[in-house]
Design a protein around this motif. Structure first.
Motif, PDB file in Angstrom:
ATOM      1  N   ARG A   1       0.875  -1.174   0.000  1.00 44.90           N
ATOM      2  CA  ARG A   1       0.000   0.000   0.000  1.00 44.90           C
ATOM      3  C   ARG A   1       0.903   1.213   0.000  1.00 44.90           C
ATOM      4  NH1 ARG A   1      -4.421   0.465   4.566  1.00 44.90           N
ATOM      5  NH2 ARG A   1      -4.073   2.635   3.965  1.00 44.90           N
ATOM      6  N   PRO A   2       0.836   2.041  -1.037  1.00 47.33           N
ATOM      7  CA  PRO A   2       1.787   3.161  -1.122  1.00 47.33           C
ATOM      8  C   PRO A   2       1.777   4.053   0.109  1.00 47.33           C
ATOM      9  CG  PRO A   2       0.605   2.882  -3.190  1.00 47.33           C
ATOM     10  CD  PRO A   2      -0.040   1.954  -2.208  1.00 47.33           C
ATOM     11  N   ASP A   3       0.587   4.388   0.618  1.00 51.14           N
ATOM     12  CA  ASP A   3       0.538   5.279   1.775  1.00 51.14           C
ATOM     13  C   ASP A   3       1.109   4.601   3.016  1.00 51.14           C
ATOM     14  OD1 ASP A   3      -1.500   3.440   1.771  1.00 51.14           O
ATOM     15  OD2 ASP A   3      -2.985   4.773   2.698  1.00 51.14           O
ATOM     16  N   PHE A   4       0.760   3.330   3.205  1.00 54.66           N
ATOM     17  CA  PHE A   4       1.285   2.597   4.354  1.00 54.66           C
ATOM     18  C   PHE A   4       2.795   2.409   4.236  1.00 54.66           C
ATOM     19  CE2 PHE A   4       2.508  -1.493   6.272  1.00 54.66           C
ATOM     20  CZ  PHE A   4       2.176  -1.232   7.596  1.00 54.66           C
ATOM     21  N   GLY A   5       3.253   2.115   3.019  1.00 57.32           N
ATOM     22  CA  GLY A   5       4.688   1.939   2.812  1.00 57.32           C
ATOM     23  C   GLY A   5       5.470   3.198   3.112  1.00 57.32           C
ATOM     24  N   LEU A   6       4.933   4.354   2.717  1.00 59.64           N
ATOM     25  CA  LEU A   6       5.623   5.617   2.972  1.00 59.64           C
ATOM     26  C   LEU A   6       5.683   5.910   4.470  1.00 59.64           C
ATOM     27  CD1 LEU A   6       6.959   8.155   1.876  1.00 59.64           C
ATOM     28  CD2 LEU A   6       4.685   9.200   1.689  1.00 59.64           C
ATOM     29  N   VAL A   7       4.575   5.681   5.158  1.00 59.27           N
ATOM     30  CA  VAL A   7       4.551   5.902   6.609  1.00 59.27           C
ATOM     31  C   VAL A   7       5.535   4.973   7.304  1.00 59.27           C
ATOM     32  CG1 VAL A   7       3.131   5.709   8.683  1.00 59.27           C
ATOM     33  CG2 VAL A   7       2.197   6.778   6.631  1.00 59.27           C
ATOM     34  N   LEU A   8       5.564   3.709   6.869  1.00 60.68           N
ATOM     35  CA  LEU A   8       6.482   2.748   7.480  1.00 60.68           C
ATOM     36  C   LEU A   8       7.930   3.144   7.229  1.00 60.68           C
ATOM     37  CD1 LEU A   8       6.880   0.064   8.970  1.00 60.68           C
ATOM     38  CD2 LEU A   8       6.769  -1.092   6.751  1.00 60.68           C
ATOM     39  N   LEU A   9       8.228   3.561   5.988  1.00 66.38           N
ATOM     40  CA  LEU A   9       9.592   3.968   5.660  1.00 66.38           C
ATOM     41  C   LEU A   9      10.026   5.159   6.506  1.00 66.38           C
ATOM     42  CD1 LEU A   9      12.147   3.875   3.876  1.00 66.38           C
ATOM     43  CD2 LEU A   9      10.932   5.347   2.249  1.00 66.38           C
ATOM     44  N   LEU A  10       9.186   6.177   6.571  1.00 65.59           N
ATOM     45  CA  LEU A  10       9.536   7.366   7.346  1.00 65.59           C
ATOM     46  C   LEU A  10       9.668   7.040   8.831  1.00 65.59           C
ATOM     47  CD1 LEU A  10       7.278  10.062   5.619  1.00 65.59           C
ATOM     48  CD2 LEU A  10       9.731   9.665   5.304  1.00 65.59           C
TER      49      LEU A  10
ATOM     50  N   ALA B   1      10.729   2.673 -10.267  1.00 59.98           N
ATOM     51  CA  ALA B   1      11.071   2.699  -8.841  1.00 59.98           C
ATOM     52  C   ALA B   1      12.547   2.406  -8.599  1.00 59.98           C
ATOM     53  CB  ALA B   1      10.217   1.689  -8.081  1.00 59.98           C
ATOM     54  N   PHE B   2      13.332   2.350  -9.679  1.00 56.18           N
ATOM     55  CA  PHE B   2      14.738   1.973  -9.516  1.00 56.18           C
ATOM     56  C   PHE B   2      15.478   2.952  -8.610  1.00 56.18           C
ATOM     57  CE2 PHE B   2      19.177   1.465 -10.722  1.00 56.18           C
ATOM     58  CZ  PHE B   2      19.298   0.086 -10.779  1.00 56.18           C
ATOM     59  N   TRP B   3      15.152   4.234  -8.736  1.00 55.91           N
ATOM     60  CA  TRP B   3      15.857   5.232  -7.931  1.00 55.91           C
ATOM     61  C   TRP B   3      15.557   5.055  -6.445  1.00 55.91           C
ATOM     62  CZ3 TRP B   3      13.387   8.884  -4.877  1.00 55.91           C
ATOM     63  CH2 TRP B   3      12.007   9.000  -5.047  1.00 55.91           C
ATOM     64  N   LEU B   4      14.355   4.550  -6.126  1.00 55.53           N
ATOM     65  CA  LEU B   4      14.032   4.303  -4.725  1.00 55.53           C
ATOM     66  C   LEU B   4      14.887   3.181  -4.147  1.00 55.53           C
ATOM     67  CD1 LEU B   4      10.133   4.524  -4.878  1.00 55.53           C
ATOM     68  CD2 LEU B   4      11.673   6.137  -3.743  1.00 55.53           C
ATOM     69  N   TRP B   5      15.275   2.261  -5.003  1.00 55.75           N
ATOM     70  CA  TRP B   5      16.085   1.131  -4.573  1.00 55.75           C
ATOM     71  C   TRP B   5      17.578   1.447  -4.578  1.00 55.75           C
ATOM     72  CZ3 TRP B   5      14.934  -4.048  -3.295  1.00 55.75           C
ATOM     73  CH2 TRP B   5      13.570  -4.356  -3.266  1.00 55.75           C
TER      74      TRP B   5
END
Length: 275
Positions: free
Chosen positions: A98-107, A217-221
């Motif tokens: 889930r993009p929103d959940f993933g961003l919250v988890l990452l931060l 998404a390569f830059w994210l990795w």
């Protein structure tokens, strides 16, 4: 027990003593291992020691907070394979769970990891005596940025090492508690390849897979891939004595005791200074 600090703390609490962690480094001075491979070896010993806490969760008389403390120590290392599995799941789905959940988890994870570093940096910069002891604002900020870069590159390397070690534990993989190497020790290329081939191979495999399945998404990795693919040259470079001498000449990543004006340990706290 290969990791004893937490065990000693919970047993002292069971015996009725208070246990406190003091943010004070005046009592001891322990250097880091001199290279990445030794750093991994020490961390795997701690990992195995923390997994031994599973046998201690049922000890009678432990306080609830002590059992929680042991569980958190175990989770600290279980988090490495969980983090890798979460990323691989994202590749398999070709998108975050889930993009929103993933961003919250990452931060949240990055915030928890960086919060102690940032708090320490702010505390040093706000005190005139601390700024002088640590070499001045430019050196302090430069050292903090270098440490962040080292952390960013080594985090995926350590995660793969811990995950592979945990997978091998049920099949008899173990580490001993040999004397730790503290002296300057270069790493030969052959030694670096033998110790970090898994990280490099996994990094190349992940890079190809991400580029094929989700190139946007390569830059994210890129931070993870850079650490894994570059682990062998990074281990060689970071252990080279010439690099250490370059840091010393510029006063980067030094502690106050290493400053040119440091003439040895000062008087013990609470004892009168003699002039």
């Amino acid at each position: 027990m290969l990791s004893h600090d937490q065990l000693e703390a919970v047993l002292m609490r069971r015996a009725g003593y208070e246990v406190r962690v003091l943010p004070d480094e005046l009592g001891s001075w322990e250097e880091n291992p001199p290279n990445l491979l030794e750093f991994i070896r020490r961390d795997l010993r701690w990992c195995q020691g923390n997994m031994q806490y599973l046998q201690l969760l049922g000890l009678p008389g432990l306080l609830p907070v002590s059992r929680c403390q042991l569980l958190l120590a175990i989770a600290m290392y279980v988090g490495a394979p969980a983090w890798l599995a979460f990323m691989l799941l994202g590749i398999w789905r070709e998108q975050p769970v889930r993009p929103d959940f993933g961003l919250v988890l990452l931060l949240s994870v990055v915030g928890m990891s960086l919060a102690p570093k940032l708090a320490t940096l702010v505390a040093v910069l706000l005190r005139t005596a601390s700024r002088r002891a640590w070499g001045g604002v430019p050196r302090i900020v430069g050292s903090a940025l270098l440490e962040f870069a080292f952390w960013l590159l080594t985090a995926p390397v350590m995660a793969v090492a811990v995950a592979a070690f945990l997978l091998g534990l049920p099949f008899g993989r173990r580490v001993g508690w040999a004397a730790q190497q503290r002296n300057v020790q270069r790493i030969d290329w052959q030694v670096a390849v033998r110790g970090l081939w898994l990280q490099t191979a996994l990094g190349l495999l992940l890079a190809g897979t991400v580029w094929w399945r989700m190139p946007g998404a390569f830059w994210l990795w890129s931070p993870v891939l850079a650490g894994l693919i570059g682990s062998i040259p990074f281990a060689w470079f970071s252990a080279h004595p010439a690099v250490g001498r370059w840091f010393v000449r510029r006063g980067l990543c030094r502690i106050p005791e290493e400053a040119p004006a440091a003439a040895g340990p000062g008087p013990l706290r609470g004892s009168p200074a003699r002039g």
